[in-house]
Structures are given as C-alpha cells and as structure tokens.
Design a protein around this motif. Structure first.
Motif, PDB file in Angstrom:
ATOM      1  N   ARG A   1       4.994   4.276  33.922  1.00 39.06           N
ATOM      2  CA  ARG A   1       6.034   3.267  34.126  1.00 39.06           C
ATOM      3  C   ARG A   1       5.456   1.893  33.785  1.00 39.06           C
ATOM      4  O   ARG A   1       4.381   1.520  34.250  1.00 39.06           O
ATOM      5  CB  ARG A   1       6.524   3.297  35.572  1.00 39.06           C
ATOM      6  CG  ARG A   1       7.594   2.239  35.869  1.00 39.06           C
ATOM      7  CD  ARG A   1       8.069   2.319  37.320  1.00 39.06           C
ATOM      8  NE  ARG A   1       8.851   3.528  37.546  1.00 39.06           N
ATOM      9  CZ  ARG A   1       8.434   4.562  38.274  1.00 39.06           C
ATOM     10  NH1 ARG A   1       7.217   4.545  38.826  1.00 39.06           N
ATOM     11  NH2 ARG A   1       9.202   5.617  38.457  1.00 39.06           N
ATOM     12  N   LEU A   2       6.209   1.146  32.965  1.00 39.13           N
ATOM     13  CA  LEU A   2       5.795  -0.194  32.552  1.00 39.13           C
ATOM     14  C   LEU A   2       6.751  -1.235  33.130  1.00 39.13           C
ATOM     15  O   LEU A   2       7.859  -0.890  33.575  1.00 39.13           O
ATOM     16  CB  LEU A   2       5.801  -0.291  31.022  1.00 39.13           C
ATOM     17  CG  LEU A   2       5.034   0.766  30.238  1.00 39.13           C
ATOM     18  CD1 LEU A   2       5.123   0.480  28.736  1.00 39.13           C
ATOM     19  CD2 LEU A   2       3.586   0.840  30.686  1.00 39.13           C
ATOM     20  N   PRO A   3       6.369  -2.486  33.128  1.00 37.02           N
ATOM     21  CA  PRO A   3       7.293  -3.532  33.579  1.00 37.02           C
ATOM     22  C   PRO A   3       8.558  -3.557  32.723  1.00 37.02           C
ATOM     23  O   PRO A   3       8.559  -3.144  31.557  1.00 37.02           O
ATOM     24  CB  PRO A   3       6.479  -4.819  33.381  1.00 37.02           C
ATOM     25  CG  PRO A   3       5.052  -4.382  33.424  1.00 37.02           C
ATOM     26  CD  PRO A   3       5.031  -3.023  32.795  1.00 37.02           C
ATOM     27  N   GLY A   4       9.642  -4.044  33.315  1.00 39.47           N
ATOM     28  CA  GLY A   4      10.882  -4.195  32.577  1.00 39.47           C
ATOM     29  C   GLY A   4      11.675  -2.917  32.431  1.00 39.47           C
ATOM     30  O   GLY A   4      12.448  -2.763  31.478  1.00 39.47           O
ATOM     31  N   CYS A   5      11.507  -1.967  33.374  1.00 44.57           N
ATOM     32  CA  CYS A   5      12.249  -0.690  33.345  1.00 44.57           C
ATOM     33  C   CYS A   5      12.000   0.085  32.058  1.00 44.57           C
ATOM     34  O   CYS A   5      12.925   0.606  31.424  1.00 44.57           O
ATOM     35  CB  CYS A   5      13.746  -0.933  33.539  1.00 44.57           C
ATOM     36  SG  CYS A   5      14.166  -1.654  35.140  1.00 44.57           S
TER      37      CYS A   5
ATOM     38  N   ASP B   1       1.773   2.091  35.472  1.00 42.19           N
ATOM     39  CA  ASP B   1       1.516   2.989  36.597  1.00 42.19           C
ATOM     40  C   ASP B   1       1.837   4.428  36.196  1.00 42.19           C
ATOM     41  O   ASP B   1       2.907   4.697  35.639  1.00 42.19           O
ATOM     42  CB  ASP B   1       2.382   2.601  37.803  1.00 42.19           C
ATOM     43  CG  ASP B   1       2.025   1.233  38.364  1.00 42.19           C
ATOM     44  OD1 ASP B   1       0.820   0.939  38.450  1.00 42.19           O
ATOM     45  OD2 ASP B   1       2.949   0.479  38.708  1.00 42.19           O
TER      46      ASP B   1
ATOM     47  N   GLU C   1      13.963   3.285  31.350  1.00 37.61           N
ATOM     48  CA  GLU C   1      13.858   4.019  32.604  1.00 37.61           C
ATOM     49  C   GLU C   1      15.247   4.239  33.204  1.00 37.61           C
ATOM     50  O   GLU C   1      16.087   3.330  33.215  1.00 37.61           O
ATOM     51  CB  GLU C   1      12.978   3.272  33.605  1.00 37.61           C
ATOM     52  CG  GLU C   1      12.736   4.034  34.893  1.00 37.61           C
ATOM     53  CD  GLU C   1      11.770   3.331  35.826  1.00 37.61           C
ATOM     54  OE1 GLU C   1      11.320   3.963  36.793  1.00 37.61           O
ATOM     55  OE2 GLU C   1      11.472   2.142  35.593  1.00 37.61           O
TER      56      GLU C   1
ATOM     57  N   ASP D   1       0.375  -4.463  31.154  1.00 35.52           N
ATOM     58  CA  ASP D   1      -0.669  -4.821  32.105  1.00 35.52           C
ATOM     59  C   ASP D   1      -0.531  -4.073  33.428  1.00 35.52           C
ATOM     60  O   ASP D   1      -1.528  -3.793  34.095  1.00 35.52           O
ATOM     61  CB  ASP D   1      -0.643  -6.335  32.367  1.00 35.52           C
ATOM     62  CG  ASP D   1      -1.178  -7.134  31.180  1.00 35.52           C
ATOM     63  OD1 ASP D   1      -1.882  -6.526  30.346  1.00 35.52           O
ATOM     64  OD2 ASP D   1      -0.874  -8.332  31.076  1.00 35.52           O
ATOM     65  N   GLN D   2       0.690  -3.777  33.830  1.00 40.76           N
ATOM     66  CA  GLN D   2       0.921  -3.110  35.103  1.00 40.76           C
ATOM     67  C   GLN D   2       1.440  -1.689  34.886  1.00 40.76           C
ATOM     68  O   GLN D   2       2.430  -1.268  35.486  1.00 40.76           O
ATOM     69  CB  GLN D   2       1.932  -3.913  35.942  1.00 40.76           C
ATOM     70  CG  GLN D   2       1.518  -5.336  36.231  1.00 40.76           C
ATOM     71  CD  GLN D   2       0.221  -5.404  37.034  1.00 40.76           C
ATOM     72  OE1 GLN D   2       0.012  -4.603  37.939  1.00 40.76           O
ATOM     73  NE2 GLN D   2      -0.635  -6.350  36.707  1.00 40.76           N
TER      74      GLN D   2
ATOM     75  N   ASP E   1       4.764  -5.298  27.367  1.00 38.31           N
ATOM     76  CA  ASP E   1       3.911  -5.641  28.496  1.00 38.31           C
ATOM     77  C   ASP E   1       3.398  -4.349  29.130  1.00 38.31           C
ATOM     78  O   ASP E   1       4.167  -3.544  29.647  1.00 38.31           O
ATOM     79  CB  ASP E   1       4.724  -6.444  29.521  1.00 38.31           C
ATOM     80  CG  ASP E   1       3.880  -6.877  30.721  1.00 38.31           C
ATOM     81  OD1 ASP E   1       2.680  -6.554  30.761  1.00 38.31           O
ATOM     82  OD2 ASP E   1       4.442  -7.526  31.630  1.00 38.31           O
TER      83      ASP E   1
END
Length: 298
Positions: A39-43, A28, A97, A25-26, A23
């Motif tokens: 940084r991606l979702p899900g650590c 940062d 992460e 999409d978010q 994923d």
C-alpha cells in the motif's frame, strides 16, 4: 551450500515508484509470498509479480484499461502511469486501492459475467485464448508430499483431461471471459459498488468456463444452496449444468483446486488433510458429489 537470496520487495517497489514519479516513501506490505502487494500513499496499491511475468502484467494492465473504457466495473490501474515497470525481471504495476469491501454474491457474479460476456473482443491488443491447464504440471511437480503413485495418477488424469478438452462439445459462442470468476474475485464495496478483481486470466474462451465455477459450488461441494444457484442462472440467463460439456469443465475445475491444495500442503502441513481429501474425492474414493469437507485454503 549457499543461502537462498531473500527478495528485497521494498527496494523493488521503491525503484519502480521512483521511475514513474509515485510517492513510495511510506510503502506498507499488505501481502508477501511468491509475489508482493504494498500500500502506497494516495490510495495506491503496488503489485510485484514473480519473475518472468512482464508480458502477463502488461496484458492485465491493458485489460483493466479496456474494461474501464467499456463501462465494466473492475479494478483500475493508476492513470497516466507507464506500466508495468520492469525491475530486475519482476513486473510492478500500480492500482487504485478499493474502499472497504467484502466478497460478492453469486447473483452479483452472474450480473457482471452477463455484462462482460456481451462485450466485443478488443482489437487494440491480443487477449489470447483460455488456458485451462496452465501451471498444472508445475503444481504436480512442486507437490513434494505426494506419493509416487499419487503423482502418477495426477499426471495421467491431467493427460486425460487435456485429451477430453480437444473434443469440447459445442456450447455458447466463445467471447471475452474472466477466467477465474468466483465470489472471491468480486468485491462488493460498502458504498454499493461491485468491482471485478484478478484480471490475469481474462481471455477468449467458452463462457461456460466462467459459469462452471459457481455451478460446482453447489453440485460438487454444497457451498451454495439450490435456490442460490437458481438465482444465479436466472440473472445470467443460462444453466451450464444442462450443457453436455459441463462434466468436463467441472472435472478440470476440481482438478485445478486439488493441485492447488497438494502444492500448498508441501510447505504447509496444516493443509495436508485438505489436500488428501480433495485428491480422494476426484479419484472416486469419497462417493458421489456433493462431497463434504472441501474448505477454502487459508
């Protein structure tokens, strides 16, 4: 004159994530320079290399997986992901992460190195030998603020160090080394873990190459006390400063730190004073060690 094409880091990260089913999409940005970290979702953290680093990224992934299997606490790649991903010549890797953390201590570095240096050399992939002079010529060439005389001196000193390396005195048996072992590459998490970071220089080499990094924090710069260094030696079980090859490895480390500063000062004028100070020190113009005024590059 045509404009330089700005790297579209986000598109690279999204393309790589889509290839491996993550994923993105978010995504940062955490850090963007000659490479990028998102940084991606899900650590999950995505790292994008500078061009031409696919083989190096593959080796770093192999090292991380091997250390995890060997029981050494180090940064971990996201499992079950085929990586690195090649996007237009840039290697993209995906990492777990870390929780909230701070720099480790010299004694924590010593404990991790003692564990790392005891490992058997892996048979499943080639670590390669330590490369103490990697990128140094490039740094000198990229340091546009240097005078011609300073550039000549740096080139000559580099050649001298390379010649001295050929006659490196016998020391501890060569083994797996981290390659850049200092407190900034050891994360101490708030929940009590100690995690080894930055595995790109992991290789086969003299363990003293790892130990000298902490030694010069005291002997060259006065960043740690004699008591802190004594504790480091007690935990690891060896004092590298007593070895006849110490001065050579010390000089190479100091040279690496100086060339890093003179290159960085080319594009960041605020670092010029620090670069000039380091260069004056290694040229013997600031008296005996420990030298004052060496500061981390911000």
């Amino acid at each position: 004159m045509s404009k330089a094409v700005e790297t579209d880091w986000l598109t690279i990260v999204r393309s790589a994530g889509a290839k491996v089913g993550l994923d993105v999409d978010q995504a940062d940005p955490i850090q963007v320079s000659e490479n990028a970290i998102y940084r991606l979702p899900g650590c999950v953290v995505a790292r994008v290399s500078r061009p031409g680093q696919l083989a190096a990224a593959r080796r770093e992934v192999n090292v991380a997986r091997w250390l995890e299997a060997s029981g050494v606490s180090a940064v971990q790649v996201v499992p079950n992901v085929d990586q690195p991903v090649d996007i237009g010549g840039r290697a993209v890797t995906f990492w777990r992460e870390l929780p909230s953390h701070h720099h480790g201590t010299p004694t924590q570095v010593a404990a991790v190195l003692e564990q790392l240096h005891r490992l058997s050399i892996p048979a499943s992939f080639d670590l390669g030998e330590v490369a103490p002079f990697i990128r140094l010529e490039d740094r000198i060439e990229a340091a546009h603020g240097l005078s011609d005389e300073d550039r000549r001196w740096l080139r000559a000193h580099l050649a001298e160090l390379q010649q001295r390396w050929e006659d490196l005195p016998k020391g501890l048996p060569w083994c797996v080394i981290h390659g850049d072992a200092w407190v900034g590459n050891l994360a101490a998490t708030d929940d009590g873990q100690v995690v080894l970071l930055d595995l790109e220089r992991t290789s086969i080499g003299p363990p003293e190459w790892d130990l000298v990094h902490t030694a010069i924090k005291g002997t060259s710069f006065g960043w740690i006390t004699a008591e802190q260094y004594a504790e480091f030696c007690d935990v690891y079980g060896h004092d590298v400063t007593e070895w006849e090859g110490f001065e050579l490895l010390r000089d190479i480390r100091e040279f690496r730190m100086t060339t890093m500063a003179v290159q960085a000062a080319s594009n960041r004028p605020a670092l010029r004073e620090q670069a000039e100070r380091r260069l004056a020190c290694i040229r013997g113009e600031r008296g005996p060690r420990p030298w004052s005024g060496w500061k981390a590059l911000e």
